[in-house]
Design an enzyme around this catalytic site. Structure first.
Site, PDB file in Angstrom:
ATOM      1  N   HIS A 367     -19.091  -2.043 -46.274  1.00 53.49           N
ATOM      2  CA  HIS A 367     -19.855  -3.219 -46.683  1.00 53.49           C
ATOM      3  C   HIS A 367     -19.523  -4.441 -45.843  1.00 53.49           C
ATOM      4  O   HIS A 367     -20.371  -5.273 -45.551  1.00 53.49           O
ATOM      5  CB  HIS A 367     -19.615  -3.493 -48.163  1.00 53.49           C
ATOM      6  CG  HIS A 367     -20.090  -2.375 -49.021  1.00 53.49           C
ATOM      7  ND1 HIS A 367     -19.925  -2.351 -50.370  1.00 53.49           N
ATOM      8  CD2 HIS A 367     -20.726  -1.228 -48.703  1.00 53.49           C
ATOM      9  CE1 HIS A 367     -20.431  -1.227 -50.849  1.00 53.49           C
ATOM     10  NE2 HIS A 367     -20.918  -0.539 -49.851  1.00 53.49           N
ATOM     11  N   ARG A 474     -34.319  -4.778 -46.395  1.00 58.33           N
ATOM     12  CA  ARG A 474     -33.536  -3.706 -47.032  1.00 58.33           C
ATOM     13  C   ARG A 474     -32.956  -4.236 -48.343  1.00 58.33           C
ATOM     14  O   ARG A 474     -31.874  -4.812 -48.377  1.00 58.33           O
ATOM     15  CB  ARG A 474     -32.396  -3.266 -46.110  1.00 58.33           C
ATOM     16  CG  ARG A 474     -32.842  -2.536 -44.836  1.00 58.33           C
ATOM     17  CD  ARG A 474     -31.621  -2.146 -44.008  1.00 58.33           C
ATOM     18  NE  ARG A 474     -31.884  -1.126 -43.023  1.00 58.33           N
ATOM     19  CZ  ARG A 474     -31.926  -1.342 -41.697  1.00 58.33           C
ATOM     20  NH1 ARG A 474     -31.731  -2.551 -41.215  1.00 58.33           N
ATOM     21  NH2 ARG A 474     -32.151  -0.343 -40.870  1.00 58.33           N
ATOM     22  N   ARG A 510     -38.619  -3.159 -48.903  1.00 58.77           N
ATOM     23  CA  ARG A 510     -38.388  -1.732 -49.131  1.00 58.77           C
ATOM     24  C   ARG A 510     -37.600  -1.595 -50.425  1.00 58.77           C
ATOM     25  O   ARG A 510     -36.590  -2.271 -50.620  1.00 58.77           O
ATOM     26  CB  ARG A 510     -37.587  -1.131 -47.976  1.00 58.77           C
ATOM     27  CG  ARG A 510     -37.261   0.331 -48.243  1.00 58.77           C
ATOM     28  CD  ARG A 510     -36.599   0.976 -47.060  1.00 58.77           C
ATOM     29  NE  ARG A 510     -35.204   0.608 -46.943  1.00 58.77           N
ATOM     30  CZ  ARG A 510     -34.420   1.004 -45.944  1.00 58.77           C
ATOM     31  NH1 ARG A 510     -34.917   1.754 -44.976  1.00 58.77           N
ATOM     32  NH2 ARG A 510     -33.166   0.660 -45.891  1.00 58.77           N
ATOM     33  N   GLU A 609     -39.773   8.821 -42.743  1.00 57.78           N
ATOM     34  CA  GLU A 609     -38.429   9.139 -42.254  1.00 57.78           C
ATOM     35  C   GLU A 609     -38.141  10.629 -42.316  1.00 57.78           C
ATOM     36  O   GLU A 609     -37.113  11.084 -41.831  1.00 57.78           O
ATOM     37  CB  GLU A 609     -37.373   8.419 -43.108  1.00 57.78           C
ATOM     38  CG  GLU A 609     -37.453   6.918 -43.031  1.00 57.78           C
ATOM     39  CD  GLU A 609     -36.608   6.255 -44.096  1.00 57.78           C
ATOM     40  OE1 GLU A 609     -35.533   5.748 -43.753  1.00 57.78           O
ATOM     41  OE2 GLU A 609     -37.022   6.255 -45.287  1.00 57.78           O
ATOM     42  N   ASN A 632     -34.446   5.874 -37.407  1.00 59.63           N
ATOM     43  CA  ASN A 632     -33.039   6.311 -37.548  1.00 59.63           C
ATOM     44  C   ASN A 632     -32.971   7.623 -38.312  1.00 59.63           C
ATOM     45  O   ASN A 632     -32.351   8.591 -37.881  1.00 59.63           O
ATOM     46  CB  ASN A 632     -32.209   5.271 -38.308  1.00 59.63           C
ATOM     47  CG  ASN A 632     -32.261   3.901 -37.665  1.00 59.63           C
ATOM     48  OD1 ASN A 632     -32.557   3.784 -36.494  1.00 59.63           O
ATOM     49  ND2 ASN A 632     -31.972   2.864 -38.449  1.00 59.63           N
ATOM     50  N   ASP A 633     -33.617   7.620 -39.473  1.00 63.05           N
ATOM     51  CA  ASP A 633     -33.577   8.841 -40.276  1.00 63.05           C
ATOM     52  C   ASP A 633     -34.517   9.906 -39.728  1.00 63.05           C
ATOM     53  O   ASP A 633     -34.185  11.087 -39.693  1.00 63.05           O
ATOM     54  CB  ASP A 633     -33.915   8.529 -41.741  1.00 63.05           C
ATOM     55  CG  ASP A 633     -32.687   8.034 -42.497  1.00 63.05           C
ATOM     56  OD1 ASP A 633     -31.617   8.656 -42.325  1.00 63.05           O
ATOM     57  OD2 ASP A 633     -32.795   7.035 -43.229  1.00 63.05           O
ATOM     58  N   ARG A 643     -26.763  10.935 -37.927  1.00 61.21           N
ATOM     59  CA  ARG A 643     -26.805   9.665 -37.202  1.00 61.21           C
ATOM     60  C   ARG A 643     -25.474   8.933 -37.251  1.00 61.21           C
ATOM     61  O   ARG A 643     -25.213   8.047 -36.444  1.00 61.21           O
ATOM     62  CB  ARG A 643     -27.917   8.762 -37.768  1.00 61.21           C
ATOM     63  CG  ARG A 643     -27.669   8.291 -39.178  1.00 61.21           C
ATOM     64  CD  ARG A 643     -28.902   7.648 -39.796  1.00 61.21           C
ATOM     65  NE  ARG A 643     -28.813   6.201 -39.883  1.00 61.21           N
ATOM     66  CZ  ARG A 643     -29.623   5.447 -40.632  1.00 61.21           C
ATOM     67  NH1 ARG A 643     -30.603   6.011 -41.337  1.00 61.21           N
ATOM     68  NH2 ARG A 643     -29.490   4.155 -40.675  1.00 61.21           N
ATOM     69  N   CYS A 680     -39.522   0.733 -37.524  1.00 64.05           N
ATOM     70  CA  CYS A 680     -38.499  -0.232 -37.936  1.00 64.05           C
ATOM     71  C   CYS A 680     -37.068   0.276 -37.785  1.00 64.05           C
ATOM     72  O   CYS A 680     -36.137  -0.371 -38.217  1.00 64.05           O
ATOM     73  CB  CYS A 680     -38.738  -0.684 -39.374  1.00 64.05           C
ATOM     74  SG  CYS A 680     -38.510   0.617 -40.587  1.00 64.05           S
TER      75      CYS A 680
HETATM   76  C1  PEP Z   1     -34.461   4.160 -40.670  1.00 68.68           C
HETATM   77  O1  PEP Z   1     -34.086   5.195 -41.218  1.00 68.68           O
HETATM   78  O2  PEP Z   1     -34.877   4.130 -39.485  1.00 68.68           O
HETATM   79  C2  PEP Z   1     -34.446   2.895 -41.401  1.00 68.68           C
HETATM   80  C3  PEP Z   1     -35.005   1.800 -40.898  1.00 68.68           C
HETATM   81  O3  PEP Z   1     -33.789   2.865 -42.581  1.00 68.68           O
HETATM   82  P1  PEP Z   1     -32.204   2.732 -42.706  1.00 68.68           P
HETATM   83  O4  PEP Z   1     -31.678   2.500 -41.312  1.00 68.68           O
HETATM   84  O5  PEP Z   1     -31.969   1.608 -43.621  1.00 68.68           O
HETATM   85  O6  PEP Z   1     -31.845   4.071 -43.258  1.00 68.68           O
HETATM   86 MG    MG Z   2     -33.670   5.197 -43.344  1.00 64.24          MG
END
Ligand code: PEP
Ligand code: MG
Length: 753
Positions: A367, A474, A510, A609, A632-633, A643, A680
């Site tokens: 955190h 987020r 989100r 995702e 990312n996901d 990741r 994103c």
């Molecule tokens: C993602 O998965 O690309 C995303 C933007 O969400 P987070 O990074 O918060 O999992």
């Molecule tokens: Mg994500």
């Protein structure tokens, strides 16, 4: 112990008189050995001090041949005295000459003495000498006598540290190490580069008063401080925002040691021999530190470091200064050093002066890392033993991008870093100048550059960067940095503040994306084999709909009279989206029934995702107002590469033909259906990746605020039409990655990446 303790208190008083008395340092040392010998009823008392080159030299003796003084020398590790110095451990032998390590020195005339007791003299965590008593008889020294010797050794350490006896430089090889540069290859957890003065988050305490008059009073002080220390640790464990992960493990270790009888007993023994409570804690701490120097087992080292830390905390409770350095006068450019810290503690520091944070612990999802990123403070974690290595006041360079930390850099290195810091600042200023320019390519294609956000501290970046809006808010961050579940009103407050700050710019909220590694302590712990594939995000809130309903209620109330965009995370099939949307509808109707004013417009979309959702676009697109690709996901699931696992996270390139085809297909489907598609994830903020996606038809990106400037500059130098033609020829190439080809394109066409 009564009698021995009484004797040792008398001895301490005598030593204090000698030390404060007249004469040269040497003559005082001579009186000291006489006083000790008399008090301990020993025929011999000798003091050996450390000289440069790891020698121990006999500095004073009562009982051995005086001609040996300044003549007899032993290597560290040689003979019994050298062994005591090497191991930093006391030794008590009834018949020393029979010990295999015994080294006979004829000039001393010590062959007639049988029993020997020796203790290390420790200063600043380092052995700076050895104190020895010897007797002719086969004497058994008891524990109380050993205690008394250790206390005396501590007082002697002070005398040695005054520097009249030996050049303190001789004592400094550990300290000398502390003057040399030291490089850590840590983990960059929040980007940015900074140079500044080291400040310990939990300052060390220097003990000045060693000898106490009233042992009972000191015991009382110790117990009081111990009580308040334990209560503080319990309270910290109760503060739920620190309960997750490594922070909790450390606190649990503190709690264990704070109740450890052995540790407390050793401190109490020190007090009984005449030390102040602070000095007794320090004595035990010094022994721990000296022992630590030879421990290599990582687990044991870790525990000893816990104990060291705890001793420092106890000292701070004893002197009544329990706050962190946040309340102190900070240097203008501060680099904060800590083993670990909670997110709330970071907020206590002056934002203007705090330039970087360096931690021994820390992971990208801790955190404190999330908060540091939000505050724009460079943070480097996983710098093992940095607290031990650094001296407050040291110059420190911290690079949150590469994870490198250099303490006490050489002048040349410091100058090079100062240069980089200046260049980056200049670049930031140049990007800031682009703030009000539209995000348009050379050939007039507009791309919406939004920023990602999650806390109120992010909001000023909207104006500062000229972002088109917030493409990903987020919401889980508020839940993650709080100690308890944020109440409805707290949620409404945050969402309203975000919409106020955005004014007419769009914001996409989100809904809660928790679970997996985003742990909410107050939700209860769920251990999963594969948390990234587990009970998280939309899955969790559909199973706990009250959580989602509350949040949607807060969003609808905050959005009254305005345009509200809501997006659901980790949707894997259309049914999940329908279900979530249905819950939103229930909430909307409820508020309508209650006569609450409604948002002007409610737009509902989904994150993309999970690869499976890319194959349901036919069913999905008619139901959504927009889609945002969470790269990312999406990429972690597409390539089946965790990741957050550095061993595989960069194994596959996001610019591989397969990944780009997936992105191209989604974008094309969105275009055909008239549904806006944006990206994103982190790749949206990287110039080369962003350039490529623009070539594939993406017209909306959301990224960390610091990337907006560089992307505007990239866009202003890009001919999208030309790129588009080129990118589409690449997708069928058999290459592992198209990175090299895309880089060449950028270079050949003067695109600023
Ligand atoms: C993602 O998965 O690309 C995303 C933007 O969400 P987070 O990074 O918060 O999992
Ligand atoms: Mg994500």
């Amino acid at each position: 112990m009564g009698q021995a303790a009484g004797g040792s208190r008398l001895l301490l008083r005598r030593l204090r008189e000698v030390m404060a008395g007249p004469g040269t340092a040497q003559s005082r040392l001579d009186r000291v050995v006489r006083a000790i010998a008399a008090n301990m009823v020993a025929e011999v008392c000798s003091i050996y001090l450390r000289r440069a080159g790891d020698w121990l030299e006999l500095f004073a003796t009562e009982g051995l041949n005086p001609i040996a003084v300044h003549k007899t020398r032993l290597r560290i590790g040689e003979g019994l005295v050298g062994t005591i110095a090497q191991t930093a451990t006391p030794l008590s032998l009834t018949d020393a000459p029979t010990h295999p390590k015994f080294a006979y020195r004829p000039e001393t005339g010590e062959e007639i003495y049988h029993s020997l007791m020796g203790v290390p003299i420790i200063r600043n965590g380092r052995v700076c000498g050895v104190l020895v008593v010897q007797n002719r008889t086969l004497r058994d020294y008891d524990e109380d006598e050993m205690e008394a010797m250790q206390t005396v050794a501590m007082v002697l350490a002070e005398l040695v540290g005054q520097g009249d006896l030996v050049d303190t430089n001789d004592l400094r090889d550990a300290a000398a190490r502390r003057q040399e540069p030291y490089v850590f290859d840590g983990l960059g957890l929040a980007e940015g580069l900074a140079m500044g003065t080291a400040v310990l988050h939990e300052p060390r305490v220097a003990v000045s008063q060693l000898i106490a008059e009233d042992a009972a009073a000191e015991q009382g002080r110790l117990h009081q401080a111990m009580g308040s220390l334990r209560r503080r640790i319990d309270a910290m464990l109760d503060e739920q925002d620190v309960v997750a992960g490594e922070h909790r493990d450390i606190l649990e270790a503190y709690r264990m040691f704070a109740h450890d009888r052995g540790w407390i007993d050793r401190i109490e023994e020190g007090i009984k021999t005449g030390l102040t409570a602070e000095a007794a804690v320090e004595r035990v701490q010094m022994e721990t530190r000296a022992r630590m120097a030879s421990v290599t087992d990582p687990y044991l080292r870790e525990r000893l470091a816990d104990l060291e830390d705890l001793a420092n905390r106890l000292l701070r409770h004893l002197i009544g200064k329990t706050e962190t350095a946040a309340g102190d006068e900070l240097p203008d450019e501060t680099v904060l050093i800590a083993r670990t810290m909670g997110p709330a503690e970071l907020f206590d520091y002056d934002r203007v002066k705090l330039k970087a944070v360096v931690l021994e612990e820390g992971s990208p999802t801790s955190h404190v890392a999330i908060v540091a990123r939000a505050l724009g403070i460079p943070l480097v974690g996983a710098c093992e033993r940095v607290v031990e290595q650094v001296e407050p006041g040291d110059l420190v360079v911290a690079d949150g991008d590469t994870g490198q930390v250099i303490i006490r850099p050489t002048q040349e290195v410091a100058a090079a870093f100062a240069e980089s810091v200046a260049i980056r600042a200049q670049r930031v200023a140049e990007y800031a100048a682009l703030r009000d320019l539209p995000a348009i390519s050379l050939d007039g294609v507009e791309v919406k550059l939004h920023m990602n956000a999650g806390l109120t501290v992010d909001l000023p970046h909207l104006d500062a960067t000229g972002a088109a809006g917030i493409g990903l808010f987020r919401t889980e961050l508020q839940f993650m940095v709080a100690s308890t579940m944020p109440k409805l009103t707290t949620q409404i407050e945050l969402y309203s503040a975000v919409l106020d700050a955005a004014r007419d710019r769009p914001v996409i909220f989100r809904t809660l994306d928790v679970g997996g590694d985003k742990v909410l302590p107050y939700l209860g712990e769920v251990r999963e084999e594969n948390p990234a594939l587990g009970w998280r995000a939309i899955r969790l809130v559909l199973d706990r709909p009250a959580l989602l309903r509350y949040q949607l209620r807060a969003l609808l109330i905050a959005g009254a009279g305005r345009s509200l965009s809501i997006m659901f995370p980790m949707v894997a099939d259309v049914a999940e989206f329908r279900q979530a949307r249905q819950i939103l509808e229930v909430e909307r109707r409820r508020l309508e029934r209650l006569g609450r004013s409604m948002p002007k417009e409610i737009r509902v979309g989904t994150m993309l995702e999970v690869p499976a959702l890319a194959y349901q676009l036919g069913a999905l697109l008619p139901l959504v107002d927009f889609i945002s690709i969470g790269s990312n996901d999406l990429m972690q699931f597409f390539f089946a590469a965790d990741r957050s696992n550095p061993k595989v996270a960069n194994r596959y390139d996001i610019l591989a033909p397969a990944a780009l085809k997936l992105l191209a297909d989604i974008t094309a489907a969105g275009d055909a259906a008239g549904v806006p598609v944006s990206v994103c994830g982190e790749m949206a903020g990287r110039p080369l990746e962003a350039m490529t996606m623009i070539g594939l038809g993406v017209r909306s990106l959301s990224m960390q605020p610091a990337s907006i400037g560089p992307l505007k500059a990239m866009l202003a130098s890009l001919d999208v039409g030309e790129l588009r033609k080129y990118v589409h020829t690449l997708l069928e190439f058999p290459d592992r990655t198209l990175r090299g080809k895309l880089e060449s394109f950028a270079r050949d066409h003067g695109v600023a990446i």
